[in-house]
Design a protein around this motif. Sequence first.
Motif, PDB file in Angstrom:
ATOM      1  N   ALA A  63     -16.932   1.542 -14.838  1.00  0.00           N
ATOM      2  CA  ALA A  63     -18.321   1.972 -14.237  1.00  0.00           C
ATOM      3  C   ALA A  63     -19.312   1.593 -14.878  1.00  0.00           C
ATOM      4  O   ALA A  63     -19.185   1.028 -16.081  1.00  0.00           O
ATOM      5  CB  ALA A  63     -18.032   3.519 -14.221  1.00  0.00           C
ATOM      6  N   PRO A  64     -20.409   1.625 -14.389  1.00  0.00           N
ATOM      7  CA  PRO A  64     -21.722   1.214 -15.062  1.00  0.00           C
ATOM      8  C   PRO A  64     -21.705   1.691 -16.254  1.00  0.00           C
ATOM      9  O   PRO A  64     -21.820   2.884 -16.568  1.00  0.00           O
ATOM     10  CB  PRO A  64     -22.930   1.581 -13.996  1.00  0.00           C
ATOM     11  CG  PRO A  64     -22.038   1.558 -12.959  1.00  0.00           C
ATOM     12  CD  PRO A  64     -20.590   2.112 -12.990  1.00  0.00           C
ATOM     13  N   GLY A  65     -21.846   0.956 -17.435  1.00  0.00           N
ATOM     14  CA  GLY A  65     -22.108   1.421 -18.735  1.00  0.00           C
ATOM     15  C   GLY A  65     -20.699   1.834 -19.238  1.00  0.00           C
ATOM     16  O   GLY A  65     -20.662   2.229 -20.875  1.00  0.00           O
ATOM     17  N   MET A  66     -19.621   1.911 -18.790  1.00  0.00           N
ATOM     18  CA  MET A  66     -18.299   2.207 -19.078  1.00  0.00           C
ATOM     19  C   MET A  66     -17.527   1.081 -19.611  1.00  0.00           C
ATOM     20  O   MET A  66     -16.670   0.632 -18.798  1.00  0.00           O
ATOM     21  CB  MET A  66     -17.710   3.165 -18.265  1.00  0.00           C
ATOM     22  CG  MET A  66     -16.401   3.657 -19.046  1.00  0.00           C
ATOM     23  SD  MET A  66     -15.515   4.765 -18.148  1.00  0.00           S
ATOM     24  CE  MET A  66     -16.189   6.276 -18.017  1.00  0.00           C
ATOM     25  N   VAL A  67     -17.542   0.284 -20.756  1.00  0.00           N
ATOM     26  CA  VAL A  67     -16.785  -0.791 -20.861  1.00  0.00           C
ATOM     27  C   VAL A  67     -15.642  -0.640 -21.906  1.00  0.00           C
ATOM     28  O   VAL A  67     -15.927   0.188 -22.861  1.00  0.00           O
ATOM     29  CB  VAL A  67     -17.772  -1.911 -21.617  1.00  0.00           C
ATOM     30  CG1 VAL A  67     -17.027  -3.189 -21.874  1.00  0.00           C
ATOM     31  CG2 VAL A  67     -19.022  -2.345 -20.551  1.00  0.00           C
ATOM     32  N   ILE A  68     -14.597  -0.947 -21.631  1.00  0.00           N
ATOM     33  CA  ILE A  68     -13.335  -0.730 -22.692  1.00  0.00           C
ATOM     34  C   ILE A  68     -12.838  -2.053 -23.040  1.00  0.00           C
ATOM     35  O   ILE A  68     -13.047  -3.191 -22.564  1.00  0.00           O
ATOM     36  CB  ILE A  68     -12.274  -0.201 -21.864  1.00  0.00           C
ATOM     37  CG1 ILE A  68     -11.750  -0.897 -20.557  1.00  0.00           C
ATOM     38  CG2 ILE A  68     -12.723   1.305 -21.270  1.00  0.00           C
ATOM     39  CD1 ILE A  68     -10.477  -0.310 -20.307  1.00  0.00           C
ATOM     40  N   ASN A  69     -12.289  -1.967 -24.312  1.00  0.00           N
ATOM     41  CA  ASN A  69     -11.511  -3.026 -24.822  1.00  0.00           C
ATOM     42  C   ASN A  69     -10.194  -2.960 -24.307  1.00  0.00           C
ATOM     43  O   ASN A  69      -9.342  -1.971 -24.374  1.00  0.00           O
ATOM     44  CB  ASN A  69     -11.511  -3.094 -26.388  1.00  0.00           C
ATOM     45  CG  ASN A  69     -12.670  -3.142 -26.902  1.00  0.00           C
ATOM     46  OD1 ASN A  69     -13.657  -3.967 -26.557  1.00  0.00           O
ATOM     47  ND2 ASN A  69     -13.340  -2.366 -27.899  1.00  0.00           N
ATOM     48  N   ALA A  70      -9.497  -4.025 -23.591  1.00  0.00           N
ATOM     49  CA  ALA A  70      -8.410  -4.122 -22.946  1.00  0.00           C
ATOM     50  C   ALA A  70      -7.904  -5.325 -23.520  1.00  0.00           C
ATOM     51  O   ALA A  70      -8.106  -6.164 -23.814  1.00  0.00           O
ATOM     52  CB  ALA A  70      -8.495  -4.045 -21.400  1.00  0.00           C
ATOM     53  N   TRP A  71      -6.312  -5.522 -22.966  1.00  0.00           N
ATOM     54  CA  TRP A  71      -5.639  -7.061 -22.907  1.00  0.00           C
ATOM     55  C   TRP A  71      -5.501  -7.191 -21.413  1.00  0.00           C
ATOM     56  O   TRP A  71      -5.159  -6.309 -20.633  1.00  0.00           O
ATOM     57  CB  TRP A  71      -4.536  -6.453 -23.683  1.00  0.00           C
ATOM     58  CG  TRP A  71      -4.676  -6.624 -25.214  1.00  0.00           C
ATOM     59  CD1 TRP A  71      -5.875  -6.316 -25.896  1.00  0.00           C
ATOM     60  CD2 TRP A  71      -3.843  -6.439 -26.192  1.00  0.00           C
ATOM     61  NE1 TRP A  71      -5.452  -6.470 -27.125  1.00  0.00           N
ATOM     62  CE2 TRP A  71      -4.341  -6.250 -27.404  1.00  0.00           C
ATOM     63  CE3 TRP A  71      -2.220  -6.540 -26.245  1.00  0.00           C
ATOM     64  CZ2 TRP A  71      -3.622  -6.300 -28.591  1.00  0.00           C
ATOM     65  CZ3 TRP A  71      -1.548  -6.509 -27.476  1.00  0.00           C
ATOM     66  CH2 TRP A  71      -2.349  -6.409 -28.756  1.00  0.00           C
ATOM     67  N   GLY A  72      -5.582  -8.242 -21.320  1.00  0.00           N
ATOM     68  CA  GLY A  72      -5.094  -9.085 -19.817  1.00  0.00           C
ATOM     69  C   GLY A  72      -4.764 -10.548 -19.659  1.00  0.00           C
ATOM     70  O   GLY A  72      -4.367 -10.961 -20.746  1.00  0.00           O
ATOM     71  N   TYR A  73      -5.198 -11.032 -18.580  1.00  0.00           N
ATOM     72  CA  TYR A  73      -4.823 -12.237 -18.708  1.00  0.00           C
ATOM     73  C   TYR A  73      -6.111 -13.248 -18.088  1.00  0.00           C
ATOM     74  O   TYR A  73      -6.589 -12.445 -17.026  1.00  0.00           O
ATOM     75  CB  TYR A  73      -3.566 -12.523 -17.625  1.00  0.00           C
ATOM     76  CG  TYR A  73      -2.486 -11.966 -17.940  1.00  0.00           C
ATOM     77  CD1 TYR A  73      -1.531 -12.751 -18.825  1.00  0.00           C
ATOM     78  CD2 TYR A  73      -1.871 -10.686 -17.550  1.00  0.00           C
ATOM     79  CE1 TYR A  73      -0.237 -12.192 -19.274  1.00  0.00           C
ATOM     80  CE2 TYR A  73      -1.025 -10.189 -17.937  1.00  0.00           C
ATOM     81  CZ  TYR A  73      -0.048 -10.753 -18.957  1.00  0.00           C
ATOM     82  OH  TYR A  73       1.327 -10.237 -19.462  1.00  0.00           O
ATOM     83  N   ASN A  74      -6.286 -14.123 -18.408  1.00  0.00           N
ATOM     84  CA  ASN A  74      -7.520 -14.909 -17.711  1.00  0.00           C
ATOM     85  C   ASN A  74      -8.891 -14.267 -17.917  1.00  0.00           C
ATOM     86  O   ASN A  74      -9.543 -14.233 -16.781  1.00  0.00           O
ATOM     87  CB  ASN A  74      -7.025 -15.804 -16.766  1.00  0.00           C
ATOM     88  CG  ASN A  74      -5.779 -16.420 -16.423  1.00  0.00           C
ATOM     89  OD1 ASN A  74      -4.818 -16.365 -17.225  1.00  0.00           O
ATOM     90  ND2 ASN A  74      -6.115 -17.879 -16.103  1.00  0.00           N
ATOM     91  N   GLY A  75      -9.122 -13.413 -18.766  1.00  0.00           N
ATOM     92  CA  GLY A  75     -10.377 -12.615 -18.893  1.00  0.00           C
ATOM     93  C   GLY A  75     -10.488 -11.498 -17.950  1.00  0.00           C
ATOM     94  O   GLY A  75     -11.378 -11.000 -17.979  1.00  0.00           O
ATOM     95  N   GLN A  76      -9.393 -11.173 -17.622  1.00  0.00           N
ATOM     96  CA  GLN A  76      -9.307  -9.911 -16.833  1.00  0.00           C
ATOM     97  C   GLN A  76      -8.234  -8.937 -16.800  1.00  0.00           C
ATOM     98  O   GLN A  76      -7.311  -9.228 -17.341  1.00  0.00           O
ATOM     99  CB  GLN A  76      -9.674 -10.290 -15.308  1.00  0.00           C
ATOM    100  CG  GLN A  76      -8.538 -11.083 -14.678  1.00  0.00           C
ATOM    101  CD  GLN A  76      -8.952 -11.421 -13.286  1.00  0.00           C
ATOM    102  OE1 GLN A  76      -9.797 -12.369 -12.960  1.00  0.00           O
ATOM    103  NE2 GLN A  76      -8.101 -10.990 -12.153  1.00  0.00           N
ATOM    104  N   THR A  77      -8.343  -7.871 -16.411  1.00  0.00           N
ATOM    105  CA  THR A  77      -7.323  -6.753 -16.355  1.00  0.00           C
ATOM    106  C   THR A  77      -7.615  -6.086 -14.952  1.00  0.00           C
ATOM    107  O   THR A  77      -8.818  -5.302 -14.867  1.00  0.00           O
ATOM    108  CB  THR A  77      -6.981  -5.814 -17.535  1.00  0.00           C
ATOM    109  OG1 THR A  77      -5.880  -4.920 -17.286  1.00  0.00           O
ATOM    110  CG2 THR A  77      -8.404  -5.190 -17.804  1.00  0.00           C
ATOM    111  N   PRO A  78      -6.566  -5.842 -14.075  1.00  0.00           N
ATOM    112  CA  PRO A  78      -5.173  -6.651 -14.110  1.00  0.00           C
ATOM    113  C   PRO A  78      -5.637  -8.158 -13.944  1.00  0.00           C
ATOM    114  O   PRO A  78      -6.651  -8.414 -13.813  1.00  0.00           O
ATOM    115  CB  PRO A  78      -4.757  -6.282 -12.812  1.00  0.00           C
ATOM    116  CG  PRO A  78      -5.362  -4.985 -12.274  1.00  0.00           C
ATOM    117  CD  PRO A  78      -6.795  -5.127 -12.719  1.00  0.00           C
TER     118      PRO A  78
END
Length: 199
Positions: free
Chosen positions: A57-72
């Motif tokens: 959401a605007p301003g709500m950034v999380i650290n995640a793992w994914g593929y090719n720079g995105q999740t999903p």
Amino acid sequence: MKRVLALCCALALQGTAAERAPYVPVVTPDGATLPYEMDRGVKVFHLVAEQVKRELAPGMVINAWGYNGQTPGPTIEAVEGDRVRILVTNHLPEETSVHWHGVLLPNGMDGVQGLNQPRIEPGETFAYEFTLRQSGTQMYHPHADETLEMALGMEGFFIIHPKKERHRIDRDFAIFLPPRCSTSISSASTAACSRELRH
């Protein structure tokens, strides 16, 4: 607003692509379709497992793992009967693998680390290659440390279009929902799901 514009652009572009393609391409809102190259009749895709940042959401950034720079991860699209080679490069701080959930394929390509394939160590690339013998909406995800890796966002769609279309469709959307949100479509569970996503 950016997401609405992106979805509208995807829909507009999909119309033109659908006229050229033997199938209607899938739209993955807030996602992308993984491009491929042809190599002697084989569709070659490249997936990179890596750490990503995701704005929920605007301003709500999380650290995640994914593929090719995105999740999903990006949506993989192919056609029943296609031979595919999917090169998976691991840029994670731990080993990984990719399981092609629901896809009929040779045992050695099933992506279950320690059972039917070696792990993909950080910095390594593993080549999955098989012929698609069915159609349907499938997915891919790790079968290494799946409790951690899937919880951090490592999953993506694998759409296998039928070789012969039974009914032409206008639009096709692929959307991941949190597990608790997909068990029922009642208004009570929809409200509960919305509350959960906000917290």
